[in-house]
Design a protein around this motif. Structure first.
Motif, PDB file in Angstrom:
ATOM      1  N   LEU A  13       0.812  -1.207   0.000  1.00  0.00           N
ATOM      2  CA  LEU A  13       0.000   0.000   0.000  1.00  0.00           C
ATOM      3  C   LEU A  13       0.850   1.264   0.000  1.00  0.00           C
ATOM      4  O   LEU A  13       0.566   2.204  -0.743  1.00  0.00           O
ATOM      5  N   THR A  16       2.289   1.851  -3.397  1.00  0.00           N
ATOM      6  CA  THR A  16       1.233   2.217  -4.340  1.00  0.00           C
ATOM      7  C   THR A  16       0.809   3.664  -4.131  1.00  0.00           C
ATOM      8  O   THR A  16       0.552   4.387  -5.097  1.00  0.00           O
ATOM      9  N   LYS A  17       0.762   4.109  -2.893  1.00  0.00           N
ATOM     10  CA  LYS A  17       0.453   5.526  -2.631  1.00  0.00           C
ATOM     11  C   LYS A  17       1.503   6.435  -3.263  1.00  0.00           C
ATOM     12  O   LYS A  17       1.173   7.466  -3.846  1.00  0.00           O
ATOM     13  N   ALA A  51      -0.957  -4.972   1.711  1.00  0.00           N
ATOM     14  CA  ALA A  51      -2.400  -4.775   1.885  1.00  0.00           C
ATOM     15  C   ALA A  51      -3.059  -4.813   0.511  1.00  0.00           C
ATOM     16  O   ALA A  51      -3.516  -3.792   0.003  1.00  0.00           O
ATOM     17  N   ALA A  53      -5.894  -5.778  -0.772  1.00  0.00           N
ATOM     18  CA  ALA A  53      -7.270  -5.294  -0.954  1.00  0.00           C
ATOM     19  C   ALA A  53      -7.302  -3.767  -0.974  1.00  0.00           C
ATOM     20  O   ALA A  53      -8.030  -3.166  -1.770  1.00  0.00           O
ATOM     21  N   GLN A  54      -6.506  -3.133  -0.129  1.00  0.00           N
ATOM     22  CA  GLN A  54      -6.448  -1.669  -0.109  1.00  0.00           C
ATOM     23  C   GLN A  54      -5.745  -1.130  -1.354  1.00  0.00           C
ATOM     24  O   GLN A  54      -6.119  -0.075  -1.871  1.00  0.00           O
ATOM     25  N   VAL A  55      -4.755  -1.838  -1.851  1.00  0.00           N
ATOM     26  CA  VAL A  55      -4.096  -1.451  -3.107  1.00  0.00           C
ATOM     27  C   VAL A  55      -5.124  -1.478  -4.227  1.00  0.00           C
ATOM     28  O   VAL A  55      -5.202  -0.550  -5.046  1.00  0.00           O
ATOM     29  N   GLU A  57      -8.398  -1.133  -3.976  1.00  0.00           N
ATOM     30  CA  GLU A  57      -9.317  -0.006  -3.788  1.00  0.00           C
ATOM     31  C   GLU A  57      -8.725   1.296  -4.307  1.00  0.00           C
ATOM     32  O   GLU A  57      -9.402   2.077  -4.976  1.00  0.00           O
ATOM     33  N   LEU A  58      -7.453   1.522  -4.010  1.00  0.00           N
ATOM     34  CA  LEU A  58      -6.784   2.752  -4.451  1.00  0.00           C
ATOM     35  C   LEU A  58      -6.667   2.795  -5.974  1.00  0.00           C
ATOM     36  O   LEU A  58      -7.009   3.795  -6.608  1.00  0.00           O
TER      37      LEU A  58
END
Length: 181
Positions: A13, A16-17, A51, A53-55, A57-58
């Motif tokens: 994550l 990716t941010k 993470a 699933a959060q990646v 989503e982003l």
């Protein structure tokens, strides 16, 4: 035309941010993902900040701007989380100049197993986690490195095509390698 490239996010994550932030700052029209998006793979350590699933989503927020290909760590299960297609082994993008970008992950097609290319085309892939931007004579080889698990003593990086210049750039803004197409 300006294109942004990232590869080998491997579900991290924080990386990716940073990639999304660099994409915004670049002003690129399209966001190209060269595979290994959510899964770390059995040969890599689990990245800090893993993470997937959060990646997903982003990245789904940019689904209209993403062109993606499947990496060797990507699967149908990953596709269930992503709102943009990721299961193609390659994609071809036609540039305004008439040159083609052959986009792939690198585990099927690479400089040792070339896809059908014509003079001046660009073979863009990830997989090795090594930044490359160089003319190979008849074609250009490009790899944006890895934002999560850089290898060979390299730093985390991404790629940018700005006009005719292909560059691999660190998240500190240093140009690591560059070439003209």
């Amino acid at each position: 035309m300006k294109l942004f490239f990232a590869s080998d996010l491997h579900g991290c994550l924080e990386s990716t941010k940073k990639v999304v932030e660099a994409y915004h700052a670049s002003g690129a029209e399209h966001f190209i993902l060269l595979g290994d998006i959510l899964n770390h793979g059995p040969r890599n350590p689990v990245p800090e900040g893993y993470a997937p699933a959060q990646v997903a989503e982003l990245l789904n927020q940019y689904k209209d701007n993403i062109i993606s290909v499947r990496g060797n760590c990507d699967s149908e299960v990953d596709q269930m989380l992503l709102d943009f297609p990721v299961m193609s082994d390659f994609a071809i993008v036609l540039l305004e100049s008439g040159q083609r970008l052959f986009l792939t992950h690198g585990h099927l097609y690479n400089q040792n197993r070339l896809p059908p290319l014509k003079a001046g085309d660009v073979l863009a892939h990830g997989h090795t986690h090594l930044p490359v931007a160089q003319s190979m004579g008849e074609y250009v080889l490009f790899n944006p490195g890895s934002s999560t698990i850089p290898k060979g003593g390299n730093v985390a990086s991404y790629g940018l095509l700005d006009g005719t210049e292909l560059s691999v750039i660190s998240f500190d803004g240093d140009v690591l390698v560059t070439t003209q197409i």
